[in-house]
Write an enzyme that holds these catalytic residues in place. Structure first.
Site, PDB file in Angstrom:
ATOM      1  N   ARG A  24      39.268  25.536  29.403  1.00 13.15           N
ATOM      2  CA  ARG A  24      40.224  25.963  30.428  1.00 13.15           C
ATOM      3  C   ARG A  24      39.473  26.183  31.735  1.00 13.15           C
ATOM      4  O   ARG A  24      38.411  26.809  31.762  1.00 13.15           O
ATOM      5  CB  ARG A  24      40.919  27.258  30.003  1.00 13.15           C
ATOM      6  CG  ARG A  24      41.961  27.774  30.984  1.00 13.15           C
ATOM      7  CD  ARG A  24      42.516  29.121  30.524  1.00 13.15           C
ATOM      8  NE  ARG A  24      43.424  29.688  31.504  1.00 13.15           N
ATOM      9  CZ  ARG A  24      43.640  30.993  31.653  1.00 13.15           C
ATOM     10  NH1 ARG A  24      42.996  31.865  30.879  1.00 13.15           N
ATOM     11  NH2 ARG A  24      44.479  31.441  32.564  1.00 13.15           N
TER      12      ARG A  24
ATOM     13  N   TYR B 286      40.157  27.449  35.780  1.00  8.19           N
ATOM     14  CA  TYR B 286      41.183  28.083  36.614  1.00  8.19           C
ATOM     15  C   TYR B 286      40.547  28.940  37.701  1.00  8.19           C
ATOM     16  O   TYR B 286      39.349  29.223  37.681  1.00  8.19           O
ATOM     17  CB  TYR B 286      42.141  28.923  35.767  1.00  8.19           C
ATOM     18  CG  TYR B 286      41.502  29.971  34.884  1.00  8.19           C
ATOM     19  CD1 TYR B 286      41.607  31.322  35.171  1.00  8.19           C
ATOM     20  CD2 TYR B 286      40.810  29.604  33.724  1.00  8.19           C
ATOM     21  CE1 TYR B 286      41.041  32.279  34.346  1.00  8.19           C
ATOM     22  CE2 TYR B 286      40.243  30.556  32.895  1.00  8.19           C
ATOM     23  CZ  TYR B 286      40.357  31.895  33.211  1.00  8.19           C
ATOM     24  OH  TYR B 286      39.791  32.840  32.391  1.00  8.19           O
TER      25      TYR B 286
ATOM     26  N   ASP C 249      40.334  32.511  39.148  1.00  8.73           N
ATOM     27  CA  ASP C 249      40.570  33.876  38.694  1.00  8.73           C
ATOM     28  C   ASP C 249      40.797  34.794  39.898  1.00  8.73           C
ATOM     29  O   ASP C 249      40.793  34.364  41.045  1.00  8.73           O
ATOM     30  CB  ASP C 249      39.375  34.355  37.859  1.00  8.73           C
ATOM     31  CG  ASP C 249      39.698  35.584  37.027  1.00  8.73           C
ATOM     32  OD1 ASP C 249      40.861  35.718  36.612  1.00  8.73           O
ATOM     33  OD2 ASP C 249      38.799  36.396  36.800  1.00  8.73           O
TER      34      ASP C 249
ATOM     35  N   THR D 262      35.014  28.112  27.841  1.00  5.06           N
ATOM     36  CA  THR D 262      34.695  27.038  26.897  1.00  5.06           C
ATOM     37  C   THR D 262      35.792  26.888  25.858  1.00  5.06           C
ATOM     38  O   THR D 262      36.537  27.826  25.570  1.00  5.06           O
ATOM     39  CB  THR D 262      33.380  27.307  26.142  1.00  5.06           C
ATOM     40  OG1 THR D 262      33.559  28.442  25.279  1.00  5.06           O
ATOM     41  CG2 THR D 262      32.216  27.549  27.085  1.00  5.06           C
TER      42      THR D 262
END
EC number: 6.3.1.19
Length: 454
Positions: free
Chosen positions: A53, A55, A57, A66
């Protein structure tokens, strides 16, 4: 548990240096960094073909989580793959910025503090059985995690009213609670929010947020591998000595600031032990446990050997035996050598720059990777394993199902939704496939879905 699922989430520091053009705020730089991701994923929160994943934050920190790994070498390869993925995004962002007249440089740092005193984390995830009292587990683990910085700290120059000093940990001065369900507000050692990302009847996810981000592969192996061994002992019912601390938050700071490892830590029962003595207690217990039960993976001998050597190095004050394997010792050697050569104090701006550049993930700029290119640091995995992990998910866990699904959907231009446990095609009336077993890498339902996609 004979097999355990591991994961590492890393928040990266981002900065932009622009001597000849207007400065950009981290939020602006992050948008450039994620523009390509948003263009294909329609979001700054996506899952990749390797099962991971990626993204943005809180505070515009890029974060890479991971995929589920069931082997420590596999975990380190996938953690390093995240650096390569983000480094590629940096290159693309750099090109877009240049095309728009911005001539500065984008930097991503795998560290835990910035010059303004903000902190961002490296979070570890361990799958554990649902059975047993979580509070007891935390009581046993917290003294270990508070002192683990001796063997897994990234090292940091700490500015104090009395001048600059070198500390074991970057994260220690930013931890405020022992256990809590919050991660940002209170920054606990262990996060207790119960989100197993698995069948909640059988599993729980231990979420450790006290650790430093590691550049060294062997230090990362130590950080996660030692916790795995202690969890195995707890799960086997081994009785541990009561080492609960009177004030773990005060203790974690005192330990970080004392490179001798001999500062006395007051325990809840009134006794006093040093950080070295606490670590020795865990090491001795684990060593006996492995002697009786055998090593459960090929990394255990190295973990036990390096654990012993690191504690001995701190005791003796001679870190030459670990200065290619433990982050803080690698960094300290680098700084000491540079300071001696140029006659500088720890508070010199050039030393602060060295402290930061050690964590630059660029393979051409970063000091750690300069050392790696010279063979001056020990490795756990090779470049081939890391490059493979950029595109391919772990083949032995649920991540394979997710990664294969994401790859097929992207190849065919299909609209889809995924998270850690769900797979869904949005352009068809298919039901959502729920994958609750993180160990399961084969699923007939997923096979049928992939086949139906053409």
């Amino acid at each position: 548990m004979d097999k355990r699922i591991f994961g590492i989430e890393t928040e990266f520091g981002i900065s932009y240096s622009s001597p000849d053009s207007r400065p950009l705020a981290p939020e602006e730089v992050a948008r450039y960094l994620f523009r390509k991701v948003v263009s294909w994923g329609r979001s700054s929160n996506v899952f990749l073909t390797n099962g991971s994943r990626l993204y943005l934050d809180v505070g515009s920190h890029p974060e890479y989580a991971t995929a589920e790994c069931d082997d420590l070498g596999q975990l380190i390869a996938h953690d390093r793959a995240g650096e390569l993925i983000l480094d590629d995004l940096v290159d693309e962002a750099q090109e877009r910025l240049a095309a728009e007249g911005f001539n500065g440089t984008v930097y991503l740092f795998k560290n835990n503090t910035d010059s303004a005193g903000n902190s961002y984390g490296s979070h570890e995830n361990y799958l554990i059985p649902r059975r047993g009292e979580f509070s007891r587990l935390a009581e046993i683990l917290i003294p270990f995690l508070v002192t683990r910085q001796l063997i897994a700290g990234a090292g940091k120059i700490l500015k104090t009213p009395h001048g600059a000093t070198f500390a074991f940990s970057q994260r220690a001065d930013h931890i405020w609670e022992g256990v809590s369900s919050a991660t940002t507000r209170s920054r606990p050692i262990i996060n207790t929010r119960d989100e197993p990302h698995a069948d909640a009847e059988f599993y729980r996810r231990l979420h450790v947020i006290v650790g430093d981000s590691n550049m060294s592969e062997t230090t990362a192996l130590m950080k996660v591998g030692t916790v795995d061994l202690i969890l195995r002992m707890i799960e086997a019912g081994v009785i541990m000595r009561d080492m609960r601390m009177e004030n773990p938050i005060r203790s974690i700071r005192e330990i970080s600031h004392d490179l001798s490892g001999r500062a006395l830590i007051r325990l809840a029962n009134g006794r006093q032990l040093t950080a070295l003595e606490i670590q020795r207690e865990y090491l001795n217990k684990v060593t006996s446990f492995v002697a009786e039960n055998g090593a459960h993976n090929q990394h255990v001998p190295l973990i036990l050997d390096l654990w012993e050597r690191t504690l001995t190095a701190i005791e003796s004050g001679d870190t030459s035996t670990i200065d290619t394997e433990i982050d803080w010792a690698i960094k300290k050697k680098l700084m000491d050598s540079y300071r001696k050569r140029h006659g500088l104090g720890l508070d010199a701006p050039r030393i602060a720059q060295l402290d930061l550049t050690y964590h630059d993930i660029s393979r051409t700029r970063g000091l750690y990777y300069l050392l790696q290119s010279r063979g001056a640091v020990r490795r756990v995995v090779d470049d081939t394993a890391v490059k493979d992990a950029v595109d391919a998910p772990p083949q032995t866990t649920r991540a394979k199902l997710r990664g294969d699904f994401v790859r097929r959907a992207q190849e065919l231009g299909r609209d889809y939704t995924v998270d850690w446990v769900h797979l869904k095609l949005n352009d068809r009336a298919h039901q959502t496939i729920l994958c609750k077993d993180p160990f399961r890498n084969v699923d007939e339902r997923v096979d049928a879905l992939l086949d139906s996609m053409g």
